[in-house]
Design a protein around this motif. Structure first.
Motif, PDB file in Angstrom:
ATOM      1  N   PRO A   1       0.836  -1.204   0.000  1.00 43.18           N
ATOM      2  CA  PRO A   1       0.000   0.000   0.000  1.00 43.18           C
ATOM      3  C   PRO A   1       0.867   1.249   0.000  1.00 43.18           C
ATOM      4  O   PRO A   1       1.914   1.297   0.641  1.00 43.18           O
ATOM      5  CB  PRO A   1      -0.804  -0.129   1.298  1.00 43.18           C
ATOM      6  N   ARG A   2       0.421   2.251  -0.758  1.00 42.27           N
ATOM      7  CA  ARG A   2       1.189   3.497  -0.862  1.00 42.27           C
ATOM      8  C   ARG A   2       0.256   4.669  -0.613  1.00 42.27           C
ATOM      9  O   ARG A   2      -0.733   4.851  -1.311  1.00 42.27           O
ATOM     10  CB  ARG A   2       1.837   3.622  -2.244  1.00 42.27           C
ATOM     11  N   SER A   3       0.613   5.474   0.359  1.00 43.29           N
ATOM     12  CA  SER A   3      -0.159   6.677   0.667  1.00 43.29           C
ATOM     13  C   SER A   3       0.443   7.837  -0.116  1.00 43.29           C
ATOM     14  O   SER A   3       0.435   7.826  -1.344  1.00 43.29           O
ATOM     15  CB  SER A   3      -0.151   6.906   2.179  1.00 43.29           C
ATOM     16  N   GLY A   4       1.014   8.839   0.537  1.00 39.08           N
ATOM     17  CA  GLY A   4       1.586   9.972  -0.181  1.00 39.08           C
ATOM     18  C   GLY A   4       2.998   9.746  -0.668  1.00 39.08           C
ATOM     19  O   GLY A   4       3.574  10.600  -1.345  1.00 39.08           O
ATOM     20  N   GLY A   5       3.608   8.607  -0.317  1.00 39.16           N
ATOM     21  CA  GLY A   5       4.972   8.330  -0.752  1.00 39.16           C
ATOM     22  C   GLY A   5       6.010   9.175  -0.042  1.00 39.16           C
ATOM     23  O   GLY A   5       7.113   9.370  -0.555  1.00 39.16           O
TER      24      GLY A   5
ATOM     25  N   LEU B   1      -0.783  11.866   3.081  1.00 41.31           N
ATOM     26  CA  LEU B   1      -2.201  11.530   3.159  1.00 41.31           C
ATOM     27  C   LEU B   1      -2.536  11.055   4.568  1.00 41.31           C
ATOM     28  O   LEU B   1      -1.706  10.459   5.259  1.00 41.31           O
ATOM     29  CB  LEU B   1      -2.546  10.454   2.140  1.00 41.31           C
ATOM     30  N   ILE B   2      -3.779  11.266   4.969  1.00 43.51           N
ATOM     31  CA  ILE B   2      -4.151  11.002   6.353  1.00 43.51           C
ATOM     32  C   ILE B   2      -4.043   9.519   6.706  1.00 43.51           C
ATOM     33  O   ILE B   2      -3.665   9.163   7.823  1.00 43.51           O
ATOM     34  CB  ILE B   2      -5.570  11.549   6.666  1.00 43.51           C
ATOM     35  N   GLY B   3      -4.336   8.629   5.755  1.00 44.49           N
ATOM     36  CA  GLY B   3      -4.209   7.201   6.035  1.00 44.49           C
ATOM     37  C   GLY B   3      -2.781   6.798   6.315  1.00 44.49           C
ATOM     38  O   GLY B   3      -2.509   5.969   7.200  1.00 44.49           O
ATOM     39  N   GLY B   4      -1.832   7.400   5.593  1.00 49.91           N
ATOM     40  CA  GLY B   4      -0.422   7.139   5.852  1.00 49.91           C
ATOM     41  C   GLY B   4       0.013   7.660   7.205  1.00 49.91           C
ATOM     42  O   GLY B   4       0.850   7.060   7.878  1.00 49.91           O
ATOM     43  N   ASN B   5      -0.566   8.805   7.619  1.00 56.44           N
ATOM     44  CA  ASN B   5      -0.276   9.322   8.964  1.00 56.44           C
ATOM     45  C   ASN B   5      -0.666   8.310  10.021  1.00 56.44           C
ATOM     46  O   ASN B   5       0.068   8.087  10.994  1.00 56.44           O
ATOM     47  CB  ASN B   5      -1.043  10.613   9.216  1.00 56.44           C
ATOM     48  N   LEU B   6      -1.850   7.687   9.855  1.00 52.81           N
ATOM     49  CA  LEU B   6      -2.288   6.680  10.826  1.00 52.81           C
ATOM     50  C   LEU B   6      -1.411   5.438  10.738  1.00 52.81           C
ATOM     51  O   LEU B   6      -1.045   4.848  11.762  1.00 52.81           O
ATOM     52  CB  LEU B   6      -3.750   6.302  10.593  1.00 52.81           C
ATOM     53  N   ALA B   7      -1.084   5.023   9.529  1.00 55.55           N
ATOM     54  CA  ALA B   7      -0.307   3.790   9.356  1.00 55.55           C
ATOM     55  C   ALA B   7       1.055   3.879  10.024  1.00 55.55           C
ATOM     56  O   ALA B   7       1.577   2.879  10.524  1.00 55.55           O
ATOM     57  CB  ALA B   7      -0.144   3.480   7.869  1.00 55.55           C
ATOM     58  N   THR B   8       1.641   5.083  10.049  1.00 54.47           N
ATOM     59  CA  THR B   8       2.959   5.248  10.664  1.00 54.47           C
ATOM     60  C   THR B   8       2.894   5.899  12.043  1.00 54.47           C
ATOM     61  O   THR B   8       3.938   6.116  12.667  1.00 54.47           O
ATOM     62  CB  THR B   8       3.860   6.110   9.763  1.00 54.47           C
ATOM     63  N   ASN B   9       1.678   6.234  12.498  1.00 52.99           N
ATOM     64  CA  ASN B   9       1.518   7.004  13.735  1.00 52.99           C
ATOM     65  C   ASN B   9       2.400   8.249  13.685  1.00 52.99           C
ATOM     66  O   ASN B   9       3.253   8.491  14.553  1.00 52.99           O
ATOM     67  CB  ASN B   9       1.855   6.171  14.972  1.00 52.99           C
ATOM     68  N   ALA B  10       2.201   9.054  12.647  1.00 52.36           N
ATOM     69  CA  ALA B  10       3.032  10.230  12.419  1.00 52.36           C
ATOM     70  C   ALA B  10       3.001  11.168  13.617  1.00 52.36           C
ATOM     71  O   ALA B  10       2.006  11.273  14.338  1.00 52.36           O
ATOM     72  CB  ALA B  10       2.549  10.959  11.165  1.00 52.36           C
ATOM     73  N   GLY B  11       4.104  11.880  13.806  1.00 53.62           N
ATOM     74  CA  GLY B  11       4.212  12.825  14.907  1.00 53.62           C
ATOM     75  C   GLY B  11       4.065  14.244  14.412  1.00 53.62           C
ATOM     76  O   GLY B  11       3.001  14.672  13.996  1.00 53.62           O
TER      77      GLY B  11
ATOM     78  N   GLY C   1      -3.098  -4.300   7.927  1.00 49.08           N
ATOM     79  CA  GLY C   1      -4.327  -3.886   7.267  1.00 49.08           C
ATOM     80  C   GLY C   1      -4.130  -2.584   6.530  1.00 49.08           C
ATOM     81  O   GLY C   1      -3.163  -1.851   6.768  1.00 49.08           O
ATOM     82  N   ILE C   2      -5.057  -2.298   5.613  1.00 49.65           N
ATOM     83  CA  ILE C   2      -5.033  -1.048   4.858  1.00 49.65           C
ATOM     84  C   ILE C   2      -6.164  -0.165   5.375  1.00 49.65           C
ATOM     85  O   ILE C   2      -7.346  -0.496   5.220  1.00 49.65           O
ATOM     86  CB  ILE C   2      -5.187  -1.298   3.351  1.00 49.65           C
ATOM     87  N   ILE C   3      -5.817   0.917   6.016  1.00 44.80           N
ATOM     88  CA  ILE C   3      -6.820   1.841   6.553  1.00 44.80           C
ATOM     89  C   ILE C   3      -7.493   2.559   5.391  1.00 44.80           C
ATOM     90  O   ILE C   3      -6.818   3.096   4.502  1.00 44.80           O
ATOM     91  CB  ILE C   3      -6.164   2.842   7.517  1.00 44.80           C
ATOM     92  N   THR C   4      -8.831   2.562   5.381  1.00 39.98           N
ATOM     93  CA  THR C   4      -9.574   3.153   4.277  1.00 39.98           C
ATOM     94  C   THR C   4     -10.415   4.363   4.680  1.00 39.98           C
ATOM     95  O   THR C   4     -10.752   5.191   3.835  1.00 39.98           O
ATOM     96  CB  THR C   4     -10.492   2.104   3.627  1.00 39.98           C
ATOM     97  N   GLU C   5     -10.773   4.451   5.959  1.00 40.47           N
ATOM     98  CA  GLU C   5     -11.582   5.577   6.430  1.00 40.47           C
ATOM     99  C   GLU C   5     -11.208   5.876   7.869  1.00 40.47           C
ATOM    100  O   GLU C   5     -10.905   4.966   8.648  1.00 40.47           O
ATOM    101  CB  GLU C   5     -13.069   5.239   6.329  1.00 40.47           C
ATOM    102  N   VAL C   6     -11.229   7.171   8.225  1.00 43.53           N
ATOM    103  CA  VAL C   6     -10.811   7.581   9.568  1.00 43.53           C
ATOM    104  C   VAL C   6     -11.842   8.537  10.160  1.00 43.53           C
ATOM    105  O   VAL C   6     -12.415   9.369   9.457  1.00 43.53           O
ATOM    106  CB  VAL C   6      -9.418   8.256   9.543  1.00 43.53           C
TER     107      VAL C   6
END
Length: 466
Positions: free
Chosen positions: A76-80, A147-157, A211-216
């Protein structure tokens, strides 16, 4: 690493039937585009066999069911924007783009929440909240492009984590497609929940391996009406790092506490064409204070000024948006100086951040590469940008390995971890296996095997268990 099956013509036909003819690509230009993320070392690039852009959770579900049946990997690729090789298809297979799923579905000012598809840009989420007089506290430096899904996937700070926490602290609930294609809805908008395992928080930060997060569904907060940015300049780096724990102990409750060493001050000033003072000798500490009472803000600013000056600041001044332009351009400025570089992401307990910056900066000077240092100092997150420069590949690898062998052990001895926000990705798989508590590693490996027994989803990232 596991051996996968190739993506055949028959599989491509099924992919096209799932997402539509125009959303599946196998041409060289597309494959070349998705061989890397923010990684610039060509030795780490990997071409996918195909790229697909689904438009719904149901389409992603069908793709993952197909991948399990035919046994090809899905990245899966979010904003790269990953700097840990998290979006590189290290096993080939299919790159799955999230960018079509970019809608803000709902903003509820009364309930103070926002619902978005995972492909929505973080900046768009922030803007949608502002339009309702609220704000979304997640604020990674790459907000304009991630992208927001990538933020969740990595638990961005990001810059505001010292006060509001990382991405996981901003989330009510998620929709996620599991590795076998099952769709799950996890979490709740309720304030309290002890109903079974905390599965939404398990998926958040798992880097697309569970998993691939699709909605937040995101938490929104009231916007503080009074805000000030302050730049404190120190000509002695040890005094700059030493002020951080002082500020945190004094009850100022800052939104941001950022540190830039002089190497980054110079590089980013050149790149941004800005000069905010002490170009040649200054280390910067950038602070943001936010309050709901103007008098409270004024009192905190006076206290902040006094503390910084009494602890050796050469200059303390109110700052404008230029200081954040400088801070957010740090990594881009380093890439101008060296095409190949790596960004470390150490995190330590707050009371150890000054010690970690000073001692690791001194250690780094023993090696032939150039090191620039910055930190989300208020939450203990230290970044080293290490520049390859003119070193040969062999010299670079040997020096980097030697430094990391020292640095990783040192960080764990302080009670720290490998990553505070960038994630493990493909870069630190071996290091995590070496440094993690054995019981912790056992639990992670067991969960991965249970949810993804064929290692279909983002293989080669975080763990190597098959």
């Amino acid at each position: 690493m596991k051996t996968y099956q190739p993506i055949t013509g028959e599989v491509l036909a099924e992919l096209r039937s799932i997402v539509g003819e125009k959303y599946v690509w196998t041409d060289p230009d597309h494959l070349e585009q998705y061989k890397t993320d923010e990684e610039t070392d060509p030795r780490k690039f990997h071409l996918p066999e195909a790229v697909a852009a689904p438009g719904s959770a149901e389409e992603i579900s069908s793709i993952l069911k197909l991948a399990n049946r035919e046994q090809f990997p899905v990245t899966p690729r979010s904003g790269g924007t990953s700097v840990s090789d998290g979006a590189i298809p290290v096993c080939g297979g299919l790159v799955l783009l999230m960018e079509r799923m970019d809608k803000i579905l709902k903003v509820d000012p009364e309930g103070m929440y926002l619902v978005a598809q995972a492909g929505a840009r973080t900046a768009a989420v922030q803007q949608a909240a502002r339009e309702q007089g609220l704000f979304y506290a997640g604020d990674p430096c790459s907000a304009d492009s991630c992208l927001i899904g990538g933020n969740l996937a990595t638990n961005a700070g990001g810059d505001k984590a010292v006060r509001y926490g990382t991405t996981r602290n901003q989330v009510h609930a998620i929709e996620v497609v599991l590795p076998n294609g099952r769709i799950a809805r996890l979490g709740t908008r309720s304030k309290k929940n002890t109903t079974g395992y905390c599965l939404d928080q398990l998926v958040i930060g798992s880097e697309g391996t569970l998993g691939i997060i699709t909605e937040v569904t995101l938490k929104l907060l009231p916007q503080a009406p009074y805000k000030a940015d302050v730049l404190a300049v120190f000509t002695d780096q040890a005094k700059a790092t030493g002020i951080v724990p002082v500020l945190l102990r004094e009850g100022l409750d800052p939104t941001s506490v950022e540190f830039m060493d002089n190497a980054f001050v110079r590089a980013s000033s050149d790149y941004s064409q800005l000069d905010l003072g002490h170009y040649e000798d200054g280390s910067y500490v950038i602070l943001t204070l936010e309050c709901f009472d103007e008098d409270e803000l004024d009192k905190k600013l006076l206290k902040l000024d006094g503390l910084c000056r009494s602890h050796g600041a050469a200059d303390v001044s109110m700052a404008d948006d230029r200081v954040w332009t400088l801070r957010k351009n740090c990594l881009e400025s380093a890439r101008v100086l060296s095409k190949v570089m790596t960004s470390d992401d150490f995190v330590v307990p707050l009371d150890k951040i000054a010690q970690a910056i000073d001692e690791l900066s001194a250690e780094a000077k023993k090696y032939p590469f150039q090191v620039f240092t910055l930190a989300h100092a208020g939450d203990g997150n230290l970044h080293f940008a290490i520049l390859k420069g003119e070193l040969s590949d062999q010299e670079w690898e040997e020096a980097l390995d030697a430094f990391h062998a020292k640095a990783y052990g040192y960080i764990y001895a302080l009670g720290g971890k490998l990553s505070g926000e960038h994630g493990i990705g493909a870069k630190k798989v071996k290091q995590l296996a070496q440094l993690a508590d054995p019981g912790e590693l056992y639990m992670m490996e067991t969960i991965k095997r249970a949810l993804d027994p064929l290692d279909i989803l983002n293989p080669g990232k975080v763990l190597e268990v098959f």
